[in-house]
Structure formats: structure tokens, C-alpha cells
Scaffold this motif. Structure first.
Motif, PDB file in Angstrom:
ATOM      1  N   LYS A   1       0.820  -1.212   0.000  1.00  0.00           N
ATOM      2  CA  LYS A   1       0.000   0.000   0.000  1.00  0.00           C
ATOM      3  C   LYS A   1       0.858   1.268   0.000  1.00  0.00           C
ATOM      4  O   LYS A   1       1.697   1.449   0.880  1.00  0.00           O
TER       5      LYS A   1
ATOM      6  N   PRO B   1      -7.737  15.418   5.335  1.00  0.00           N
ATOM      7  CA  PRO B   1      -8.675  14.648   6.151  1.00  0.00           C
ATOM      8  C   PRO B   1      -7.983  13.512   6.909  1.00  0.00           C
ATOM      9  O   PRO B   1      -6.817  13.208   6.644  1.00  0.00           O
TER      10      PRO B   1
ATOM     11  N   ALA C   1      -5.055  10.921   5.647  1.00  0.00           N
ATOM     12  CA  ALA C   1      -4.485  11.451   4.403  1.00  0.00           C
ATOM     13  C   ALA C   1      -2.982  11.221   4.317  1.00  0.00           C
ATOM     14  O   ALA C   1      -2.420  11.134   3.231  1.00  0.00           O
TER      15      ALA C   1
ATOM     16  N   HIS D   1      -6.693  18.832  10.365  1.00  0.00           N
ATOM     17  CA  HIS D   1      -7.810  18.566   9.462  1.00  0.00           C
ATOM     18  C   HIS D   1      -8.848  19.670   9.647  1.00  0.00           C
ATOM     19  O   HIS D   1      -9.904  19.653   9.053  1.00  0.00           O
TER      20      HIS D   1
HETATM   21  N1  LIG Z   1       2.528   1.700  10.719  1.00  0.00           N
HETATM   22  C1  LIG Z   1       1.588   1.647   9.769  1.00  0.00           C
HETATM   23  N2  LIG Z   1       1.301   0.507   9.118  1.00  0.00           N
HETATM   24  C2  LIG Z   1       0.371   0.471   8.146  1.00  0.00           C
HETATM   25  N3  LIG Z   1      -0.362   1.537   7.744  1.00  0.00           N
HETATM   26  C3  LIG Z   1      -0.118   2.689   8.362  1.00  0.00           C
HETATM   27  C4  LIG Z   1       0.855   2.832   9.411  1.00  0.00           C
HETATM   28  N4  LIG Z   1       0.865   4.118   9.829  1.00  0.00           N
HETATM   29  C5  LIG Z   1      -0.059   4.756   9.081  1.00  0.00           C
HETATM   30  N5  LIG Z   1      -0.659   3.916   8.206  1.00  0.00           N
HETATM   31  C6  LIG Z   1      -1.689   4.266   7.218  1.00  0.00           C
HETATM   32  O1  LIG Z   1      -1.250   5.402   6.498  1.00  0.00           O
HETATM   33  C7  LIG Z   1      -2.327   6.233   6.159  1.00  0.00           C
HETATM   34  C8  LIG Z   1      -2.010   7.646   6.605  1.00  0.00           C
HETATM   35  O2  LIG Z   1      -2.030   7.714   8.026  1.00  0.00           O
HETATM   36  P1  LIG Z   1      -1.621   9.019   8.839  1.00  0.00           P
HETATM   37  O3  LIG Z   1      -1.626   8.676  10.265  1.00  0.00           O
HETATM   38  O4  LIG Z   1      -0.368   9.561   8.258  1.00  0.00           O
HETATM   39  O5  LIG Z   1      -2.831   9.993   8.473  1.00  0.00           O
HETATM   40  P2  LIG Z   1      -3.157  11.438   9.054  1.00  0.00           P
HETATM   41  O6  LIG Z   1      -3.300  12.334   7.873  1.00  0.00           O
HETATM   42  O7  LIG Z   1      -2.185  11.812  10.084  1.00  0.00           O
HETATM   43  O8  LIG Z   1      -4.610  11.227   9.679  1.00  0.00           O
HETATM   44  P3  LIG Z   1      -5.294  11.824  11.023  1.00  0.00           P
HETATM   45  O9  LIG Z   1      -5.920  13.131  10.628  1.00  0.00           O
HETATM   46  O10 LIG Z   1      -6.331  10.817  11.345  1.00  0.00           O
HETATM   47  O11 LIG Z   1      -4.235  11.962  12.071  1.00  0.00           O
HETATM   48  C9  LIG Z   1      -3.558   5.632   6.815  1.00  0.00           C
HETATM   49  O12 LIG Z   1      -4.257   4.907   5.843  1.00  0.00           O
HETATM   50  C10 LIG Z   1      -2.977   4.736   7.875  1.00  0.00           C
HETATM   51  O13 LIG Z   1      -3.838   3.653   8.120  1.00  0.00           O
END
Ligand SMILES: Nc1ncnc2c1ncn2[C@@H]1O[C@H](COP(=O)(O)OP(=O)(O)OP(=O)(O)O)[C@@H](O)[C@H]1O
Ligand SMILES: [Mg+2]
Length: 310
Positions: free
Chosen positions: A22, A43, A46, A196
Motif C-alpha cells: 500500500k 482529512p 491522508a 484537518h
Molecule cells: N505503521 C503503519 N502501518 C500500516 N499503515 C499505516 C501505518 N501508519 C499509518 N498507516 C496508514 O497510512 C495512512 C495515513 O495515516 P496518517 O496517520 O499519516 O494519516 P493522518 O493524515 O495523520 O490522519 P489523522 O488526521 O487521522 O491523524 C492511513 O491509511 C494509515 O492507516
């Protein structure tokens, strides 16, 4: 700001992160300069935290590189990190120590932090009155401020805060905004905040980068962002179709929307009186004239296709 120094404080070059197959961060490239507050807006899910974790070296990149004041995070990690202060998720604190003791403890790990500097950061975050109380007695906002003090101890030229307004009340958000603004302007610090919450970014940042599903949708100044979506004026009239025809014929303006009792034009504020005069001369009765400026939120939804969540 318009007078950005030439050398960027932080450079992301084709930064990509994969978890298994992914792709979570997809080819991010952008630059952040000293003296500005940069908002990383997107969001939930993201990729804001993931990107920040890579900038501060808490997570490896799959591809690409990040430079902090010219030092590669991959090749010159120590020098790069010396420039960075950050709060990512909850900062580590000892609840049974006072705020001051926490700062002293933290300062011991960094060479060259004086007692004066500790006093300075305490003052900067406005914790002077409570700094000798145990952290377990602190409110969330006070803990955030102590975290900020801790992140600032070593005079970083880049300050990165992941969702800094989480849990703060309006006063706390207002104060934080002022600290960050002052830091960037007075000390030339490059400040990066993620959120967000669109309305906050609008007030807090000079530029914002919008991230969605790991991709950067664009970087714009907050005023550009508003202008591109804004400048709409709604005229409420007795006959929308007739009035729309009048401005087309007499002023060569094309209405954006025409309703039975109103129409909208994309025009500058200064042009409103001319349109009003022309309409009145053409026999239209005007009941209202209203500027419909888009909020950052509307614009954000427009840019991201109206979808806020995964
Ligand atoms: N250690 C990990 N293993 C697998 N997927 C991960 C890991 N860390 C983050 N992800 C995935 O990466 C994507 C981005 O996550 P991230 O935490 O960077 O988002 P964010 O923009 O900070 O969201 P939020 O506003 O909820 O904090 C998500 O789909 C999350 O599930
Ligand atoms: Mg996050």
C-alpha cells in the motif's frame, strides 16, 4: 510571505512511503521557508502524521529524500535533526515531576542548554505561574504548552507540530497561533503544523499544502486559495433572468447563476456600484447585494471533490 528567503528550510523530494504494497505517501515534493507558518491540511488518514514522522526521522522513507537546512535526513541525520523541534502525537513527560523539572531533565540530553534558555521558553509559552507544579496537575492545554517549550529548547530553525490545536479551547488556539506567528516572524523559524481543521489553518498559516490519500493536491498561500474560489457577488432582484440579460448586454458580464429572484456574478468588490447603476437604469428593482466569499472550508471541499473522509 512574499519576501521568502531563497534557501528553503525544509525540502521534500519525491517522498514516498509504502506499507507492504500500500502506497500511503505518493511522491510528495514541496519546500518550506524560514519565517513562514506552513499548514499541512488533509482529512483523517491522508498521510499527515506519516509525512511528519519521516521529516523528523521517526520513520524511514521508501523513496525520495528530505533535506533540513540543506542536511539530508538520510545521509546526515544528526545535523538535520539538530535543526528540528517537534511534537508528534503526545510528547513524553514525567507526570510526577514539575514542568520545570521536566524541562531540566530534557535539557540535560542536549548540549549547551542554559538555565536562561529554560526560563526563556517557559516565558514564551506563558507557563511561568504554573511551571513549578507537577505535570499531573496540568490541563491538556498546559501540557501542550510544556511540550512546545520542550520542542523549542535547542533553538530549532524548524518547528513541526502534528495537530497542535487538538484539545485546545478557543483561547488556547488563539494563544498558540500568536506564539507560532511570533516565532516565525521574529526568529525566522519555519513552522509546520498539520490539521484537518480548515478554519484554523485559514487563520494560522501563511501557506497551506493540501494532502489527500497521500498525494499533494497543491500548495497555495491562504489568500490565493481564497481568491481563486472567491469574488462572487449575489444580487437579489425582482426578475433574475431580466437582470442577468441586462448585465450581459450592457456590461458584457456573464452571470454564474441565474435564479428567478437572483443572479450571481464573479466580479471585484469595486465593480459592484457599476452593476447596481446599470441594473437600476435598466428598470430592475434590487432587494439585496451580498458578497459570497468562499471560506477555506468550501474551497477545500471543492478541491478534494467534496469528500472529507476515506
Ligand atoms: N505503521 C503503519 N502501518 C500500516 N499503515 C499505516 C501505518 N501508519 C499509518 N498507516 C496508514 O497510512 C495512512 C495515513 O495515516 P496518517 O496517520 O499519516 O494519516 P493522518 O493524515 O495523520 O490522519 P489523522 O488526521 O487521522 O491523524 C492511513 O491509511 C494509515 O492507516
Ligand atoms: Mg495524524
Amino acid at each position: 510571505m512574499a519576501n521568502e528567503p531563497k534557501k528553503p528550510a525544509v525540502v521534500l523530494e519525491h517522498v514516498t512511503k509504502k506499507f507492504g504494497r500500500k502506497t500511503v505517501i505518493d511522491d510528495l515534493s514541496f519546500k518550506i521557508y524560514g519565517g513562514e507558518v506552513f499548514g499541512f491540511l488533509g482529512p483523517n488518514g491522508a498521510g499527515k502524521t506519516t509525512t511528519i514522522r519521516m521529516i523528523v526521522g521517526l520513520m524511514r522513507m521508501t523513496r525520495g529524500n528530505i533535506f533540513i537546512q540543506g542536511h539530508s535526513v538520510k545521509g546526515d541525520f544528526r545535523q538535520a535533526m539538530r535543526q528540528v523541534g517537534a511534537i508528534v502525537e503526545n510528547p513524553e513527560m514525567y507526570k510526577f515531576l514539575t514542568g520545570y523539572q521536566n524541562l531540566v531533565h530534557y535539557a540535560r540530553m542536549i548540549p549547551g542548554i542554559s538555565k536562561e534558555r529554560i526560563g526563556e521558553v517557559v516565558k514564551l509559552v506563558d507557563l511561568e505561574e504554573r511551571i513549578n507544579e507537577k505535570v499531573k496537575k496540568y490541563s491538556l492545554g498546559m501540557r501542550q504548552r510544556l511540550g512546545l517549550a520542550q520542542a523549542l529548547l535547542h533553538h530549532p530553525s524548524v518547528l513541526i507540530l502534528d495537530e497542535p490545536t487538538n484539545g485546545l479551547d478557543p483561547q488556547g488556539i488563539h494563544d498558540l497561533r500568536n506564539y507560532l506567528h511570533d516565532l516565525s516572524r521574529r526568529e525566522g523559524v519555519a513552522v509546520i503544523v498539520s490539521s484537518h481543521l480548515l478554519s484554523e489553518m485559514q487563520l494560522m498559516c501563511d501557506r497551506i499544502g493540501i494532502i489527500q490519500k497521500g498525494k499533494l493536491l497543491g500548495v497555495e498561500t491562504v489568500s490565493q486559495f481564497m481568491e481563486e474560489g472567491g469574488g462572487k457577488v449575489r444580487f437579489t432582484v425582482n426578475d433574475g433572468a431580466k437582470a442577468a440579460q441586462t448585465v450581459k448586454d450592457k456590461l458584457a458580464l456573464n452571470p454564474l447563476t441565474v435564479l428567478t429572484d437572483a443572479f450571481e456574478l464573479a466580479i471585484a468588490y469595486e465593480k459592484i456600484p457599476v452593476v447596481v447603476d446599470t441594473l437600476v437604469n435598466g428598470g430592475t428593482r434590487i432587494y439585496g447585494v451580498e458578497s459570497v466569499t468562499q471560506s477555506l472550508e468550501d474551497r477545500f471541499l471543492e478541491v478534494t471533490g467534496g469528500k472529507q473522509h476515506d
